[in-house]
Design an enzyme around this catalytic site. Structure first.
Site, PDB file in Angstrom:
ATOM      1  N   GLY A 260       1.004  -1.215   0.069  1.00 50.14           N
ATOM      2  CA  GLY A 260      -0.189  -0.065   0.066  1.00 50.14           C
ATOM      3  C   GLY A 260       0.855   1.145   0.046  1.00 50.14           C
ATOM      4  O   GLY A 260       1.852   1.157  -0.573  1.00 50.14           O
ATOM      5  N   GLU A 261       0.388   2.309   0.630  1.00 51.55           N
ATOM      6  CA  GLU A 261       0.874   3.747   0.536  1.00 51.55           C
ATOM      7  C   GLU A 261       1.179   4.409  -0.762  1.00 51.55           C
ATOM      8  O   GLU A 261       1.811   5.598  -0.886  1.00 51.55           O
ATOM      9  CB  GLU A 261       2.351   3.553   1.313  1.00 51.55           C
ATOM     10  N   GLY A 262       0.640   3.776  -1.744  1.00 47.44           N
ATOM     11  CA  GLY A 262       1.279   4.243  -3.258  1.00 47.44           C
ATOM     12  C   GLY A 262       2.483   3.778  -3.640  1.00 47.44           C
ATOM     13  O   GLY A 262       2.919   3.942  -4.581  1.00 47.44           O
TER      14      GLY A 262
END
Length: 351
Positions: free
Chosen positions: A317-319
């Site tokens: 996640g997080e980009g």
């Protein structure tokens, strides 16, 4: 429908422009089609931007953070306080997304969409990289009541739209942080696509087999509770999350403004799926960074007719996956703008 207006989405399809872009690529000093998907990526960027000379200017990452009431039922391997702790890590520049963003010179800010903590207590509430759009201290427990009221859900969508409106640059990566958000994404996938729940869920932050079975049991009960809910906005309010709703709003506004949406993994794709269901056409502006190992992501990509750029077994996640794929977009723009044509180089063409 509820009393708020979602923007209209322009179409990117333009047969003449597509032809022009393809002709430019076909006339480069290479066998036709030999750069494979890099060529189709260049065409897509040109169509999104409405030009034969696509370029990426001032790319932006916004990491949306929120907590989930449902997490109290042990659906995640990590406790909820990790959400706030990771926000502090982002602000200190220590997370994976910070490292990759720095490497590629992508501006990063963190959005507090609904973290169950007061950042004033940590002394970072005035931090220049923290945007305070907190709707409430985490979503509600979806097993007992809808995760958000419709008003809260709409407020989150509108905040996401505001954030996207204020962006510099023409490319947006939405990252996320929220303990329990794979549960919300799995429930959204099951409700919005009729995919069997068992195929929507995965280990999230690292559940073992027992934890996975427990997660399936809890989410099955949630799904049963909202069986009668069918409208996308109401589904989002019932089983979604504040960060997912805010990301959906950001995607809708950014598509309206003809920005490139570089989409990350499972949670980010769930927000795009919601955005597409609320305002059809948003996904035209999406380029999918990678295919997550989270099992539901495959179904999500299928529902969005998406072909991701990377398959790196990522599930952070997080980009992070979108940011890793970003240089491919830079290369696609460079090829169409800078590579010599046969005429430029005085090279004879094949038959």
């Amino acid at each position: 429908m509820h009393s708020f207006t979602l923007p209209t989405i322009p179409t990117i399809e333009d047969a003449e422009l597509r032809q022009q872009l393809q002709a430019i690529l076909d006339n480069k000093t290479k066998p036709q089609g030999s750069l494979g998907r890099l060529e189709s990526l260049a065409v897509k960027l040109g169509l999104i931007q409405g030009t034969t000379q696509p370029k990426i200017e001032r790319p932006q990452i916004r990491v949306f953070a929120a907590d989930h009431g449902l997490a109290q039922h042990g659906t995640s391997a990590f406790p909820s306080e990790v959400t706030a702790q990771m926000v502090l890590n982002f602000l200190n520049g220590g997370a994976a997304i910070n490292v990759i963003a720095r490497q590629h010179d992508i501006a990063l800010k963190v959005v507090d969409a609904g973290v169950a903590a007061d950042f004033a207590e940590f002394g970072v509430n005035q931090h220049p990289q923290l945007l305070d759009y907190k709707v409430r201290l985490g979503s509600r427990d979806a097993l007992a009541e809808p995760a958000m009221t419709l008003e809260e859900c709409i407020a989150a969508l509108q905040s996401g739209m505001e954030i996207a409106k204020a962006l510099e640059g023409n490319l947006l990566i939405c990252g996320e942080m929220g303990i329990g958000n794979t549960s919300a994404a799995s429930l959204l996938l099951a409700k919005l696509t009729d995919t069997p729940l068992a195929e929507c869920i995965g280990r999230g932050t690292g559940l073992d087999e027992t934890g996975l079975q427990h997660k399936l049991l809890v989410l099955s009960q949630v799904l049963k509770r909202y069986e009668a809910v069918t409208e996308p906005l109401e589904i989002l309010a019932a089983v979604g999350g504040l960060e997912i709703a805010m990301m959906a709003g950001a995607y809708i506004q950014a598509a309206h403004d003809r920005r490139v949406l570089l989409v990350d993994g499972f949670i980010a794709s769930s927000a795009l799926l919601v955005a597409e269901r609320l305002v059809p056409g948003v996904s035209q502006f999406a380029i999918f960074g990678h295919s997550s190992v989270e099992p539901g992501h495959r179904h999500m990509l299928q529902a969005l007719d998406a072909q991701p750029l990377l398959d790196f077994d990522l599930r952070l996640g997080e980009g992070s996956g979108a940011a890793l794929a970003y240089p491919l977009l830079q290369s696609a723009c460079a090829i169409i703008n800078e590579m010599a044509s046969f005429d430029d180089a005085g090279i004879s063409q094949g038959n």
